[in-house]
Design a protein around this motif. Structure first.
Motif, PDB file in Angstrom:
ATOM      1  N   SER A   4      56.892  84.362  -3.609  1.00 51.17           N
ATOM      2  CA  SER A   4      57.157  85.286  -2.513  1.00 51.17           C
ATOM      3  C   SER A   4      55.859  85.792  -1.898  1.00 51.17           C
ATOM      4  N   LEU A   5      55.923  86.008  -0.598  1.00 47.92           N
ATOM      5  CA  LEU A   5      54.806  86.585   0.144  1.00 47.92           C
ATOM      6  C   LEU A   5      55.308  87.829   0.848  1.00 47.92           C
ATOM      7  N   TYR A   6      54.468  88.846   0.940  1.00 45.98           N
ATOM      8  CA  TYR A   6      54.853  90.069   1.620  1.00 45.98           C
ATOM      9  C   TYR A   6      53.751  90.537   2.534  1.00 45.98           C
ATOM     10  N   SER A   7      54.158  91.242   3.573  1.00 47.86           N
ATOM     11  CA  SER A   7      53.188  91.935   4.396  1.00 47.86           C
ATOM     12  C   SER A   7      52.625  93.071   3.561  1.00 47.86           C
ATOM     13  N   PRO A   8      51.354  93.022   3.199  1.00 42.41           N
ATOM     14  CA  PRO A   8      50.835  93.974   2.212  1.00 42.41           C
ATOM     15  C   PRO A   8      50.802  95.417   2.687  1.00 42.41           C
ATOM     16  N   ASP A   9      50.564  95.585   3.973  1.00 41.42           N
ATOM     17  CA  ASP A   9      50.349  96.945   4.450  1.00 41.42           C
ATOM     18  C   ASP A   9      51.638  97.719   4.663  1.00 41.42           C
ATOM     19  N   SER A  10      52.689  97.004   4.984  1.00 43.17           N
ATOM     20  CA  SER A  10      53.852  97.750   5.463  1.00 43.17           C
ATOM     21  C   SER A  10      55.042  97.774   4.509  1.00 43.17           C
ATOM     22  N   VAL A  11      55.251  96.692   3.752  1.00 42.25           N
ATOM     23  CA  VAL A  11      56.504  96.638   3.009  1.00 42.25           C
ATOM     24  C   VAL A  11      56.369  96.351   1.528  1.00 42.25           C
ATOM     25  N   LYS A  12      55.186  95.910   1.102  1.00 43.88           N
ATOM     26  CA  LYS A  12      55.062  95.523  -0.299  1.00 43.88           C
ATOM     27  C   LYS A  12      55.342  96.697  -1.200  1.00 43.88           C
ATOM     28  N   GLY A  13      56.161  96.443  -2.221  1.00 41.48           N
ATOM     29  CA  GLY A  13      56.554  97.501  -3.136  1.00 41.48           C
ATOM     30  C   GLY A  13      57.870  98.156  -2.778  1.00 41.48           C
ATOM     31  N   ARG A  14      58.307  97.973  -1.527  1.00 43.18           N
ATOM     32  CA  ARG A  14      59.578  98.556  -1.100  1.00 43.18           C
ATOM     33  C   ARG A  14      60.619  97.485  -0.787  1.00 43.18           C
ATOM     34  N   PHE A  15      60.175  96.351  -0.289  1.00 41.97           N
ATOM     35  CA  PHE A  15      61.084  95.266   0.099  1.00 41.97           C
ATOM     36  C   PHE A  15      60.989  94.131  -0.918  1.00 41.97           C
ATOM     37  N   THR A  16      62.120  93.468  -1.136  1.00 38.90           N
ATOM     38  CA  THR A  16      62.155  92.306  -2.014  1.00 38.90           C
ATOM     39  C   THR A  16      62.923  91.187  -1.341  1.00 38.90           C
ATOM     40  N   ILE A  17      62.284  90.045  -1.246  1.00 37.58           N
ATOM     41  CA  ILE A  17      62.930  88.880  -0.661  1.00 37.58           C
ATOM     42  C   ILE A  17      63.459  87.995  -1.776  1.00 37.58           C
ATOM     43  N   SER A  18      64.610  87.401  -1.543  1.00 44.48           N
ATOM     44  CA  SER A  18      65.183  86.479  -2.521  1.00 44.48           C
ATOM     45  C   SER A  18      66.034  85.460  -1.795  1.00 44.48           C
ATOM     46  N   ARG A  19      66.398  84.428  -2.512  1.00 39.63           N
ATOM     47  CA  ARG A  19      67.231  83.391  -1.916  1.00 39.63           C
ATOM     48  C   ARG A  19      68.203  82.867  -2.953  1.00 39.63           C
ATOM     49  N   ASP A  20      69.360  82.466  -2.481  1.00 36.63           N
ATOM     50  CA  ASP A  20      70.362  81.809  -3.317  1.00 36.63           C
ATOM     51  C   ASP A  20      70.543  80.424  -2.736  1.00 36.63           C
ATOM     52  N   ASN A  21      69.897  79.452  -3.345  1.00 42.56           N
ATOM     53  CA  ASN A  21      69.935  78.097  -2.782  1.00 42.56           C
ATOM     54  C   ASN A  21      71.334  77.494  -2.834  1.00 42.56           C
ATOM     55  N   ALA A  22      72.102  77.878  -3.821  1.00 44.47           N
ATOM     56  CA  ALA A  22      73.468  77.352  -3.922  1.00 44.47           C
ATOM     57  C   ALA A  22      74.315  77.804  -2.744  1.00 44.47           C
ATOM     58  N   LYS A  23      74.021  79.003  -2.245  1.00 44.52           N
ATOM     59  CA  LYS A  23      74.770  79.548  -1.108  1.00 44.52           C
ATOM     60  C   LYS A  23      74.031  79.355   0.209  1.00 44.52           C
ATOM     61  N   ASN A  24      72.822  78.761   0.146  1.00 43.12           N
ATOM     62  CA  ASN A  24      72.026  78.579   1.363  1.00 43.12           C
ATOM     63  C   ASN A  24      71.817  79.912   2.084  1.00 43.12           C
ATOM     64  N   THR A  25      71.532  80.945   1.320  1.00 43.69           N
ATOM     65  CA  THR A  25      71.442  82.296   1.865  1.00 43.69           C
ATOM     66  C   THR A  25      70.143  82.965   1.444  1.00 43.69           C
TER      67      THR A  25
END
Length: 127
Positions: A56-77
């Protein structure tokens, strides 16, 4: 290929939201997927990305520590869990998928890395 973003809304500062992006038309498990956001008069801003490896990559200044990105490949989501929201997070959030070869550590941070975009979902955070 279609990307359908959802989950936006009007919340108060400190609240949480989870955005979803349902992809259709092909399988995206081997590609980078990302979230960007845009406010009127400004360029689209990188928020977070997740590569096919799960890195995962995050915008360090604005969202890191508050936002979490994830994916479910089985659901293509693709998902974006947003916690401790601030009024500055108010924007239209776009999901995107990039089909190009991974060129290194910065891949996925630029809008030019992406080939397909969703329609956007509005997130409004009141103070």
């Amino acid at each position: 290929v279609q990307l359908q973003a959802s989950g936006g809304g009007l919340v108060q500062a400190g609240d949480s939201l989870r955005l979803s992006c349902a992809a259709s038309g092909r399988t995206f498990s081997r590609y980078v997927m990302g979230w960007f956001r845009q406010t009127p008069g400004k360029e689209r801003e990188f928020v977070a990305a997740i590569k096919w490896s799960g890195r995962s990559l995050y915008s360090p200044d604005s969202v890191k520590g508050r936002f979490t990105i994830s994916r479910d490949n089985a659901k293509n989501t693709l998902y974006l869990q947003m916690n401790s929201l601030k009024p500055d997070d108010t924007a239209v959030y776009y999901c995107a998928v990039g089909l190009r070869p991974d060129y290194g550590s910065g891949y996925g941070r630029s809008a030019t890395d992406y080939d397909y975009w969703g329609q956007g979902t509005q997130v409004t955070v009141s103070s």
